[in-house]
Design an enzyme around this catalytic site. Structure first.
Site, PDB file in Angstrom:
ATOM      1  N   GLU A   1       0.812  -1.227   0.000  1.00 42.97           N
ATOM      2  CA  GLU A   1       0.000   0.000   0.000  1.00 42.97           C
ATOM      3  C   GLU A   1       0.847   1.280   0.000  1.00 42.97           C
ATOM      4  OE1 GLU A   1      -2.810  -0.349   3.232  1.00 42.97           O
ATOM      5  OE2 GLU A   1      -4.192  -1.456   1.977  1.00 42.97           O
TER       6      GLU A   1
ATOM      7  N   GLU B   1      -6.795  -7.621  -0.619  1.00 44.32           N
ATOM      8  CA  GLU B   1      -7.309  -7.705   0.748  1.00 44.32           C
ATOM      9  C   GLU B   1      -8.798  -7.378   0.709  1.00 44.32           C
ATOM     10  OE1 GLU B   1      -5.067  -5.208   3.399  1.00 44.32           O
ATOM     11  OE2 GLU B   1      -3.146  -5.866   2.592  1.00 44.32           O
TER      12      GLU B   1
END
Ligand code: GAL
Length: 637
Positions: free
Chosen positions: A148, A319
């Site tokens: 991320e 995710e």
């Protein structure tokens, strides 16, 4: 387009959090639940290298073996988002500095500065070791770089390393300080530089910094993310043929994802619909209440479509929220069926895999309140039941294909930086304008593609929307000239140069359209510019002059839309009603069928199937079929 990708499920797993004796059993339970992928390793640096140069890969060998033996394919993450504590001793100046010049402290994650060459070297070293060891592993079937980028506002750093890097970047881009001074208009307030090493970062100024300086710095920061990611990608490619992936996020615009993705094979994003609804979508209280346990009905789709484009057709959910998360202001549980719906929606938009975060809830540290597919004691948590159901459905589901949509929106990260640097209205955000555009199209039942700002061809599209684009690139201008469909352009599109100054001729300067923005106003939330035929402009209104046809007007007779043929320039930020009219008219002109979907019911068409999703908290009817809350329906088309 023909066959779609294979649909697969997976989970994120942290073998380093659990005793070795449970790994094989966890792996068995994953495959029994129908999972094919397992992502590991992305935060494990302190276990791989407890002290500088003291390496321990044996536990990871065993973990990969246990997972692989059970039949799982491993996504191996590079651990560079979490430099261990000793790294800070070795490189005390590697941390990012926030806008106030404060160091980002140690004790969580992502505390590095993208511009720090010493840290980049350390990353190259650990990635090389991992790539050499696992590059040919039969179990490692994909790689994730870092984790991320940009999360926790970490793409922008005001460190000394960033300052030196930015000065060099400016020297390269502008070649002379004279050119830089001219490009930024530094004669204003005597801001002229004589040497590149006089240029500071645009923070801690007395009042606002020069927006051109800010935009240049944001471009530099984005390039640093690209550089950091490319360093890893280059190494991984040397040792492995497995695809390279990064996991992007919801509404993170601080770096150009198209540029990062150019070095990777697959885009992925981390989908936490309930957390995002409350903390980053600017949803009003009515929406938050209605969709509290389902998530915003357009936000997941928006990011699926965006990242499908970023990934040049290939994307995953790395995710997927399985239950309550820990990081939003309030963390509710999804209604039963939502994890299944979110996964099916991702597949309908073209995702190749959906991995749940995480396999088992951790009993310790920051995310101990974050649900997993298993409870901390190892018992099933509710979402695993849905994962099993998904696995059974996927096995039965024929290939549904992906398809090019008829409608496209141009998406441009630099435009977001520009309007952050020069908002002019307190609630003008690029994301907000594009998301409102997207929502209007989705309420009409349309499937949508995103295209980058340097798109060369619009072939195959019937309708193009270009909201808030900083500068019209030469490529896009040519593509627009050749476009035979309807184009809805504006507001604010092509209103600045790439250096964020007002161009000459004045905007919008569209091919063949005699319309000029003569004045601009931003509107506080209580002010509206009402339009003939209903709806109004909010937040933003441009005064237009010129000889082009006025095809929509304000109630006091000023141009709201000016047009030439099928090219339309919109002079403000349309509210929901106005957007409804604009989309309906454009679709009618192109013969595109539209609907008026109730809030919560959403459609996505693939090449072969229509999918219908119910995000509403109550049952919804669709063409004679009732969908319960969290209901998913599909049929061939
Ligand atoms: C993501 C992140 C994960 C975990 C998760 C919690 O943003 O990649 O490591 O923190 O959020 O929801």
């Amino acid at each position: 387009m023909g066959k779609g990708p294979k649909r697969e499920l997976g989970a994120c797993y942290y073998p380093e959090h659990w005793p070795e004796r449970v790994w094989a059993d966890d792996a068995r339970r994953m495959t029994e639940a129908g999972l094919s992928w397992v992502r590991i390793g992305e935060f494990a640096w302190s276990r791989l290298e407890p002290q500088p140069g003291e390496l321990d890969f044996e536990w990871l060998d065993l973990a990969i073996e246990a997972l692989g033996q059970a039949g799982l394919k491993v996504v191996l993450g590079t651990p560079t988002a979490t430099p261990p504590r000793w790294m800070l001793t070795r490189h005390p100046d590697m941390v990012a500095l926030d806008e106030k010049g404060q160091p980002r402290g140690y004790g969580s994650r992502r505390h590095y500065c993208f511009s720090h060459d010493g840290y980049l070297e350390e990353c190259r070293r650990i990635v090389t070791l991992l790539a050499q060891r696992y590059g040919k592993s039969s179990h490692v079937a994909a790689w994730q770089t870092d984790n991320e980028y940009g999360c926790h506002e970490t793409a922008v750093s005001y460190s000394d390393a960033a300052k030196r890097g930015f000065q060099a970047w400016c020297a390269q881009r502008y070649q002379s300080t004279d050119a830089l001074n001219r490009a930024w208009g530094n004669v204003f307030w005597s801001m002229e530089y004589a040497e590149f090493d006089e240029i500071g970062l645009p923070n801690l100024t007395v009042t606002t910094p020069n927006p051109s300086h800010v935009l240049a710095f944001r471009r530099y920061c984005s390039d640093q993310v690209v550089r950091f990611n490319r360093a890893q990608a280059d190494i991984l490619r040397r040792y492995s043929d497995a695809p390279l992936i990064h996991n992007y996020m919801c509404r993170i615009l601080s770096f150009d994802h198209f540029d990062v993705a150019a070095d990777l094979d697959i885009a992925s994003w981390d989908s936490y619909p309930l957390g995002y609804l409350l903390d980053r979508l600017d949803a009003d209280e009515t929406e938050q209440e209605r969709f509290l346990r389902q998530g915003h009905p357009d936000a997941q789709a928006f990011h699926h479509d965006l990242y499908r484009s970023v990934g040049r057709g290939r994307y995953w959910i790395m995710e997927q929220q399985p239950g309550p998360v820990n990081w939003a202001g309030w963390n509710v549980a999804p209604i039963e069926g939502m994890p299944r719906l979110w996964a099916w929606e991702a597949f309908a938009h073209g995702a190749e895999a959906v991995c749940f975060f995480r396999w088992r809830q951790a009993p310790f540290a920051q995310e101990q309140m974050h649900a997993g597919l298993l409870r901390p004691d190892g018992a099933d948590a509710p979402a695993i039941v849905e994962a099993r159901q998904l696995a059974r459905e996927i096995a039965k589901m024929p290939d549904a294909g992906t398809t090019k949509a008829k409608v496209a929106i141009i998406f441009d990260y630099a435009s977001s930086w520009a309007w952050e640097a020069l908002p002019q209205g307190a609630d003008f955000t690029y994301f907000g304008l594009v998301f409102d555009t997207y929502k209007a199209l989705r309420r009409a039942g349309l499937s949508i593609d995103f295209l980058p700002a340097d798109t060369k061809s619009l072939n195959g599209y019937d309708l193009l929307l270009v909201p808030g684009l900083l500068t019209l690139s030469g490529n896009l201008r040519m593509a627009l000239e050749a476009f035979s469909g309807t184009a809805i352009i504006g507001p604010r599109t092509n209103s600045k140069t790439e250096e964020l100054v007002i161009p000459d001729p004045l905007p919008p300067n569209l091919p063949g359209l005699d319309a000029t923005v003569s004045r601009v106003e931003s509107l506080p939330p209580f002010a509206r510019v009402p339009l003939e035929g209903g709806g109004s402009f909010c937040r933003w209104f441009e005064h237009l002059e010129g000889d082009a046809a006025v095809t929509a007007a304000t109630t006091d007779g000023r141009p709201a839309i000016m047009s030439r043929g099928k090219m339309h320039y919109v002079a403000g930020w349309p509210d929901r009603t106005a957007f409804g009219h604009i989309v309906a008219n454009a679709c009618a002109a192109e013969g595109l069928g539209t609907r008026s979907l109730p809030d919560g019911l959403r459609i996505r068409d693939t090449a072969t199937h229509r999918f219908v999703f119910n995000y509403a908290p109550e049952p919804m009817d669709f063409e004679g079929t009732t969908l319960p809350p969290a209901g998913v329906l599909w049929h061939p088309i």
